[in-house]
Design a protein around this motif. Structure first.
Motif, PDB file in Angstrom:
ATOM      1  N   LEU A  71       0.854  -1.189   0.000  1.00  0.00           N
ATOM      2  CA  LEU A  71       0.000   0.000   0.000  1.00  0.00           C
ATOM      3  C   LEU A  71       0.887   1.236   0.000  1.00  0.00           C
ATOM      4  O   LEU A  71       1.723   1.395   0.887  1.00  0.00           O
ATOM      5  N   HIS A  72       0.693   2.087  -0.987  1.00  0.00           N
ATOM      6  CA  HIS A  72       1.455   3.334  -1.079  1.00  0.00           C
ATOM      7  C   HIS A  72       0.515   4.506  -0.837  1.00  0.00           C
ATOM      8  O   HIS A  72      -0.461   4.687  -1.565  1.00  0.00           O
ATOM      9  N   ASP A  73       0.801   5.279   0.173  1.00  0.00           N
ATOM     10  CA  ASP A  73       0.016   6.468   0.491  1.00  0.00           C
ATOM     11  C   ASP A  73       0.479   7.575  -0.442  1.00  0.00           C
ATOM     12  O   ASP A  73       1.256   8.448  -0.055  1.00  0.00           O
ATOM     13  N   ALA A  74       0.008   7.495  -1.683  1.00  0.00           N
ATOM     14  CA  ALA A  74       0.462   8.445  -2.695  1.00  0.00           C
ATOM     15  C   ALA A  74      -0.609   8.623  -3.759  1.00  0.00           C
ATOM     16  O   ALA A  74      -1.298   7.666  -4.125  1.00  0.00           O
ATOM     17  N   GLU A  75      -0.733   9.838  -4.246  1.00  0.00           N
ATOM     18  CA  GLU A  75      -1.650  10.125  -5.342  1.00  0.00           C
ATOM     19  C   GLU A  75      -0.951   9.832  -6.666  1.00  0.00           C
ATOM     20  O   GLU A  75       0.202  10.231  -6.875  1.00  0.00           O
ATOM     21  N   VAL A  76      -1.626   9.137  -7.558  1.00  0.00           N
ATOM     22  CA  VAL A  76      -1.083   8.850  -8.881  1.00  0.00           C
ATOM     23  C   VAL A  76      -1.241  10.096  -9.737  1.00  0.00           C
ATOM     24  O   VAL A  76      -2.324  10.674  -9.826  1.00  0.00           O
ATOM     25  N   THR A  77      -0.137  10.503 -10.363  1.00  0.00           N
ATOM     26  CA  THR A  77      -0.146  11.703 -11.188  1.00  0.00           C
ATOM     27  C   THR A  77      -0.179  11.400 -12.678  1.00  0.00           C
ATOM     28  O   THR A  77      -0.428  12.279 -13.484  1.00  0.00           O
ATOM     29  N   GLY A  78       0.077  10.142 -13.052  1.00  0.00           N
ATOM     30  CA  GLY A  78       0.036   9.773 -14.456  1.00  0.00           C
ATOM     31  C   GLY A  78       0.310   8.298 -14.653  1.00  0.00           C
ATOM     32  O   GLY A  78       0.947   7.653 -13.819  1.00  0.00           O
ATOM     33  N   VAL A  79      -0.203   7.780 -15.767  1.00  0.00           N
ATOM     34  CA  VAL A  79       0.032   6.390 -16.157  1.00  0.00           C
ATOM     35  C   VAL A  79       0.298   6.387 -17.646  1.00  0.00           C
ATOM     36  O   VAL A  79      -0.423   7.033 -18.412  1.00  0.00           O
ATOM     37  N   ALA A  80       1.323   5.649 -18.064  1.00  0.00           N
ATOM     38  CA  ALA A  80       1.655   5.587 -19.483  1.00  0.00           C
ATOM     39  C   ALA A  80       2.104   4.182 -19.855  1.00  0.00           C
ATOM     40  O   ALA A  80       2.680   3.467 -19.036  1.00  0.00           O
ATOM     41  N   ALA A  81       1.824   3.811 -21.088  1.00  0.00           N
ATOM     42  CA  ALA A  81       2.335   2.557 -21.633  1.00  0.00           C
ATOM     43  C   ALA A  81       3.718   2.848 -22.206  1.00  0.00           C
ATOM     44  O   ALA A  81       3.879   3.771 -23.007  1.00  0.00           O
ATOM     45  N   GLU A  82       4.703   2.088 -21.745  1.00  0.00           N
ATOM     46  CA  GLU A  82       6.080   2.279 -22.212  1.00  0.00           C
ATOM     47  C   GLU A  82       6.770   0.931 -22.346  1.00  0.00           C
ATOM     48  O   GLU A  82       6.827   0.167 -21.381  1.00  0.00           O
ATOM     49  N   ASN A  83       7.267   0.638 -23.523  1.00  0.00           N
ATOM     50  CA  ASN A  83       8.043  -0.579 -23.779  1.00  0.00           C
ATOM     51  C   ASN A  83       7.304  -1.850 -23.351  1.00  0.00           C
ATOM     52  O   ASN A  83       7.870  -2.745 -22.730  1.00  0.00           O
ATOM     53  N   GLY A  84       6.017  -1.936 -23.671  1.00  0.00           N
ATOM     54  CA  GLY A  84       5.245  -3.124 -23.387  1.00  0.00           C
ATOM     55  C   GLY A  84       4.788  -3.269 -21.946  1.00  0.00           C
ATOM     56  O   GLY A  84       4.223  -4.299 -21.580  1.00  0.00           O
ATOM     57  N   ARG A  85       5.055  -2.289 -21.119  1.00  0.00           N
ATOM     58  CA  ARG A  85       4.611  -2.299 -19.721  1.00  0.00           C
ATOM     59  C   ARG A  85       3.930  -0.966 -19.432  1.00  0.00           C
ATOM     60  O   ARG A  85       3.813  -0.117 -20.302  1.00  0.00           O
ATOM     61  N   PHE A  86       3.526  -0.801 -18.202  1.00  0.00           N
ATOM     62  CA  PHE A  86       2.931   0.468 -17.780  1.00  0.00           C
ATOM     63  C   PHE A  86       3.828   1.104 -16.733  1.00  0.00           C
ATOM     64  O   PHE A  86       4.443   0.407 -15.929  1.00  0.00           O
ATOM     65  N   VAL A  87       3.905   2.409 -16.775  1.00  0.00           N
ATOM     66  CA  VAL A  87       4.623   3.161 -15.753  1.00  0.00           C
ATOM     67  C   VAL A  87       3.599   4.021 -15.038  1.00  0.00           C
ATOM     68  O   VAL A  87       2.909   4.841 -15.653  1.00  0.00           O
ATOM     69  N   VAL A  88       3.496   3.778 -13.748  1.00  0.00           N
ATOM     70  CA  VAL A  88       2.573   4.542 -12.909  1.00  0.00           C
ATOM     71  C   VAL A  88       3.414   5.535 -12.128  1.00  0.00           C
ATOM     72  O   VAL A  88       4.322   5.148 -11.382  1.00  0.00           O
ATOM     73  N   ARG A  89       3.114   6.800 -12.333  1.00  0.00           N
ATOM     74  CA  ARG A  89       3.856   7.850 -11.650  1.00  0.00           C
ATOM     75  C   ARG A  89       3.018   8.394 -10.500  1.00  0.00           C
ATOM     76  O   ARG A  89       1.835   8.673 -10.666  1.00  0.00           O
ATOM     77  N   SER A  90       3.688   8.540  -9.373  1.00  0.00           N
ATOM     78  CA  SER A  90       2.998   9.071  -8.195  1.00  0.00           C
ATOM     79  C   SER A  90       3.927  10.042  -7.494  1.00  0.00           C
ATOM     80  O   SER A  90       5.086  10.210  -7.891  1.00  0.00           O
ATOM     81  N   GLU A  91       3.417  10.624  -6.435  1.00  0.00           N
ATOM     82  CA  GLU A  91       4.212  11.538  -5.634  1.00  0.00           C
ATOM     83  C   GLU A  91       5.464  10.867  -5.096  1.00  0.00           C
ATOM     84  O   GLU A  91       6.463  11.525  -4.825  1.00  0.00           O
ATOM     85  N   SER A  92       5.420   9.538  -4.946  1.00  0.00           N
ATOM     86  CA  SER A  92       6.552   8.820  -4.361  1.00  0.00           C
ATOM     87  C   SER A  92       7.488   8.212  -5.405  1.00  0.00           C
ATOM     88  O   SER A  92       8.420   7.506  -5.041  1.00  0.00           O
ATOM     89  N   GLY A  93       7.260   8.457  -6.686  1.00  0.00           N
ATOM     90  CA  GLY A  93       8.148   7.937  -7.718  1.00  0.00           C
ATOM     91  C   GLY A  93       7.375   7.197  -8.797  1.00  0.00           C
ATOM     92  O   GLY A  93       6.186   7.376  -8.968  1.00  0.00           O
TER      93      GLY A  93
END
Length: 183
Positions: A71-93
């Motif tokens: 569990l990450h106490d963080a707001e997600v700021t963006g999600v993108a498909a990159e190189n066949g996977r997803f990158v979820v960006r949040s306040e914590s990285g």
């Protein structure tokens, strides 16, 4: 073992995390425990006579982490498909994932649109397994049923999405049945 990023920590997100974690997949949940459950009193959740939404959340979060979900106490700021996977960006990285489950109520609609998922004027469109039009992206809970939302329905939607991911990873249908210990 896959990594599943789950955006939202209400009944849909925690239910998905529970099934995934107990079946040895990495479930990474992003949420700040600001779910509408804190304004709820449950009288109609099967198997529970009555429980305050905040108490339900506490029990559910403890159960999910007990099975190994993160569990990450963080707001997600963006999600993108990159190189066949997803990158979820949040306040914590940033976190890379094989799948994404959007379960943050109406707030996640923008993330679904960012990924290119089909939406209409009020909801993210999904099939019976809660798959969006984007491969390996699921949406569950209020995001898909904003005017017909209910905790047990949301939890079932999260579980349905998780079972679909488990089946996809196993290459066959999966049933998650627990049996009592033999005496």
């Amino acid at each position: 073992m896959s990594t599943v990023a789950i955006v939202g920590d209400g009944p849909a997100g925690l239910s998905a995390a529970l099934l995934l974690a107990k079946n040895d997949h990495r479930a990474v949940v992003f949420g700040q425990d600001k779910t509408a459950m804190h304004s709820a009193q449950l009288h109609n959740y099967l198997g529970i006579g009555e429980i305050n939404g905040s108490a339900f959340q506490a029990v559910a979060r403890e159960q999910v982490t007990g099975f190994g979900a993160e569990l990450h106490d963080a707001e997600v700021t963006g999600v993108a498909a990159e190189n066949g996977r997803f990158v979820v960006r949040s306040e914590s990285g940033a976190t890379e994932a094989d799948y994404v489950v959007l379960a943050a109520g109406k707030r996640a609609r923008g993330l679904a649109e960012e990924l290119g998922a089909d939406v209409d004027e009020t909801r993210v469109l999904v099939d019976t397994e809660y798959r969006t039009s984007v491969d390996r992206v699921y949406a569950a809970g209020r995001l898909t049923r904003p005017n017909r939302s209910q905790a047990v329905i949301s939890a079932g939607a999260g579980a349905t999405a998780a079972l679909d991911i488990l089946a996809r990873e196993a290459g066959k249908d999966i049933q998650d049945w627990d049996t009592p210990p033999r005496e």
